[in-house]
Design an enzyme around this catalytic site. Structure first.
Site, short mmCIF file in Angstrom:
data_model
loop_
_atom_site.label_atom_id
_atom_site.label_comp_id
_atom_site.label_asym_id
_atom_site.label_seq_id
_atom_site.Cartn_x
_atom_site.Cartn_y
_atom_site.Cartn_z
N GLN A 31 -55.35 70.74 -8.10
CA GLN A 31 -55.48 71.35 -6.78
C GLN A 31 -54.12 71.65 -6.16
OE1 GLN A 31 -57.82 68.14 -5.24
NE2 GLN A 31 -56.31 66.64 -5.90
N HIS A 62 -60.65 55.71 7.64
CA HIS A 62 -60.32 54.66 6.67
C HIS A 62 -60.90 53.30 7.06
CE1 HIS A 62 -57.12 57.61 5.30
NE2 HIS A 62 -58.01 57.51 4.35
N ASP A 86 -54.63 59.23 -0.87
CA ASP A 86 -53.64 58.98 0.20
C ASP A 86 -53.40 57.49 0.40
OD1 ASP A 86 -55.73 58.10 2.22
OD2 ASP A 86 -56.41 60.13 1.82
N GLU A 106 -57.76 57.33 -8.97
CA GLU A 106 -57.53 58.66 -8.39
C GLU A 106 -57.16 59.62 -9.52
OE1 GLU A 106 -57.30 60.54 -5.31
OE2 GLU A 106 -56.65 62.04 -6.78
N ASP A 137 -59.91 60.03 -14.18
CA ASP A 137 -61.13 60.59 -13.61
C ASP A 137 -62.09 59.43 -13.30
OD1 ASP A 137 -63.50 61.81 -13.03
OD2 ASP A 137 -63.39 63.26 -14.67
N GLY A 138 -62.45 59.29 -12.03
CA GLY A 138 -63.32 58.20 -11.61
C GLY A 138 -64.69 58.24 -12.27
N ASP A 155 -64.22 57.70 -1.99
CA ASP A 155 -63.43 58.42 -0.98
C ASP A 155 -63.00 59.74 -1.62
OD1 ASP A 155 -61.78 59.26 1.04
OD2 ASP A 155 -60.28 57.68 0.77
N SER A 156 -63.95 60.65 -1.72
CA SER A 156 -63.74 61.85 -2.52
C SER A 156 -63.45 63.07 -1.66
CB SER A 156 -65.00 62.14 -3.33
OG SER A 156 -66.03 62.55 -2.46
N PRO A 162 -63.10 68.79 -9.26
CA PRO A 162 -63.31 67.53 -9.98
C PRO A 162 -64.24 66.55 -9.27
CG PRO A 162 -61.11 67.58 -9.00
CD PRO A 162 -61.72 68.94 -8.78
N1 SAM Z 1 -60.77 61.51 3.34
C1 SAM Z 1 -60.83 62.69 2.62
C2 SAM Z 1 -61.85 63.68 3.06
O1 SAM Z 1 -63.04 63.34 3.15
O2 SAM Z 1 -61.46 64.81 3.37
C3 SAM Z 1 -60.75 62.46 1.17
C4 SAM Z 1 -59.45 61.81 0.86
S1 SAM Z 1 -58.86 61.60 -0.71
C5 SAM Z 1 -57.36 62.49 -0.55
C6 SAM Z 1 -59.86 62.48 -1.85
C7 SAM Z 1 -59.33 62.33 -3.26
O3 SAM Z 1 -60.39 62.39 -4.22
C8 SAM Z 1 -58.33 63.42 -3.68
O4 SAM Z 1 -57.04 62.88 -3.76
C9 SAM Z 1 -58.84 63.91 -5.05
O5 SAM Z 1 -57.81 64.16 -5.97
C10 SAM Z 1 -59.75 62.74 -5.45
N2 SAM Z 1 -60.75 63.07 -6.47
C11 SAM Z 1 -61.53 64.18 -6.56
N3 SAM Z 1 -62.31 64.11 -7.66
C12 SAM Z 1 -62.02 62.94 -8.28
C13 SAM Z 1 -62.49 62.30 -9.48
N4 SAM Z 1 -63.41 62.87 -10.25
N5 SAM Z 1 -61.96 61.09 -9.81
C14 SAM Z 1 -61.03 60.50 -9.02
N6 SAM Z 1 -60.54 61.06 -7.91
C15 SAM Z 1 -61.03 62.25 -7.53
#
Ligand code: SAM
Length: 275
Positions: A31, A62, A86, A106, A137-138, A155-156, A162
């Site tokens: 991204q 949070h 974050d 993450e 990858d979670g 927290d996606s 992804p």
């Molecule tokens: N609080 C935020 C919101 O709702 O807007 C989300 C915060 S956090 C930055 C979201 C994170 O999920 C991103 O850093 C992204 O890279 C991660 N993410 C997305 N898909 C993922 C996956 N399949 N496995 C692990 N992390 C993932």
């Protein structure tokens, strides 16, 4: 010169913030990662142009994505966070006295690096000895885990790229398998005003793997509609109750004993989404 950043929250509505500086603009494998200095909200993190977090309103999201389950579960020793790059959710998790290990998986290391550089309060949990960071990858990570965690927090990003599979029935079933017999899953489930279809689906899909499912709400000014939903799937305990013998209520800015209970009180239009 006036520099404005607009997130188009729906095809016909945007949230614009005045900025004074672009601190980071870089493309990762997953991204576009941007950090801007805003006047209203302090520093702001955007992924593919979508606001993720800001310095001034992050506490609501949070605290609320973590503290509800941390205090509803009687003994949350092992907690897994999927996403959350974050670090704000991890900071809350490792700060709870009952937690022995907080693992964060993450997918994008650039988000973690950006947070460590520009968001010192969000990222302070990374240095806690209870914290474990895995860049992966979670979805794959939870596949082979059996009864390994007490709480899982998703927290996606929104269900695009992804994160699509993080909103699937298969993933929720894997999540249930990776949790202990009294485990809880918490997911951010988007805006009741603009994403009723997502909330409905998440609620239904989590209900296929968890006997108790509840929705709660919090106010996040920079998220679409300002009102945000979270869905909890629980194997044993009512997430609306405080069951932890050592609940943590201080020092918070949004979460409290009263907020824990009141966040599960839903206006009729939200009740209708999940009925
Ligand atoms: N609080 C935020 C919101 O709702 O807007 C989300 C915060 S956090 C930055 C979201 C994170 O999920 C991103 O850093 C992204 O890279 C991660 N993410 C997305 N898909 C993922 C996956 N399949 N496995 C692990 N992390 C993932």
């Amino acid at each position: 010169m006036q520099l404005w950043v607009t997130e188009y929250q729906t095809p016909s509505m945007g949230l614009s913030v005045k900025t004074t500086d672009m601190l980071l603009l870089e493309k990762s494998e997953f991204q576009q990662v941007a950090v801007v200095q805003t006047i209203q909200f302090g520093k702001m993190l955007l992924l593919d142009g979508i606001i993720q977090t800001t310095e001034t309103d992050e506490f609501v999201y949070h605290e609320m994505i973590t503290q509800i389950a941390l205090n509803a579960h009687p003994d949350p020793k092992k907690v897994l966070i999927i996403g959350g790059g974050d670090g704000g959710a991890l900071r809350e998790v490792v700060g709870h006295p009952a937690v022995e290990e907080g693992t964060m998986v993450e997918i994008d290391g650039l988000v973690v690096d950006a947070s460590k550089k520009f968001f010192p309060h969000h990222s302070e949990g990374f240095d806690n000895p209870k914290a474990r960071l895995i860049i992966d990858d979670g979805i794959q990570y939870v596949k082979d885990k059996q009864k390994a965690f007490d709480i899982m927090i998703v927290d996606s990003t929104d269900p695009i790229g992804p994160a699509v599979e993080l909103f699937s029935e298969n993933f929720y079933s894997d999540a249930a398998n990776s949790l202990n017999d009294d485990g809880m899953l918490v997911v951010q489930s988007e805006s009741p005003f603009f994403n009723a279809d997502i909330i409905k689906n998440v609620y239904k899909k989590i209900s296929a793997s968890f006997p108790i499912v509840k929705l709660y709400l919090a106010n996040v000014p920079t998220y679409p509609g300002g009102l945000w939903s979270f869905t909890v799937g629980s194997k044993k305990y009512d997430p609306a109750e405080i069951n932890n013998p050592r609940p943590k209520f201080e020092p918070f800015k949004y979460y409290s004993e009263e907020m824990h209970k009141s966040s599960f009180v839903l206006p009729p239009f939200v009740k209708n989404i999940i009925s």
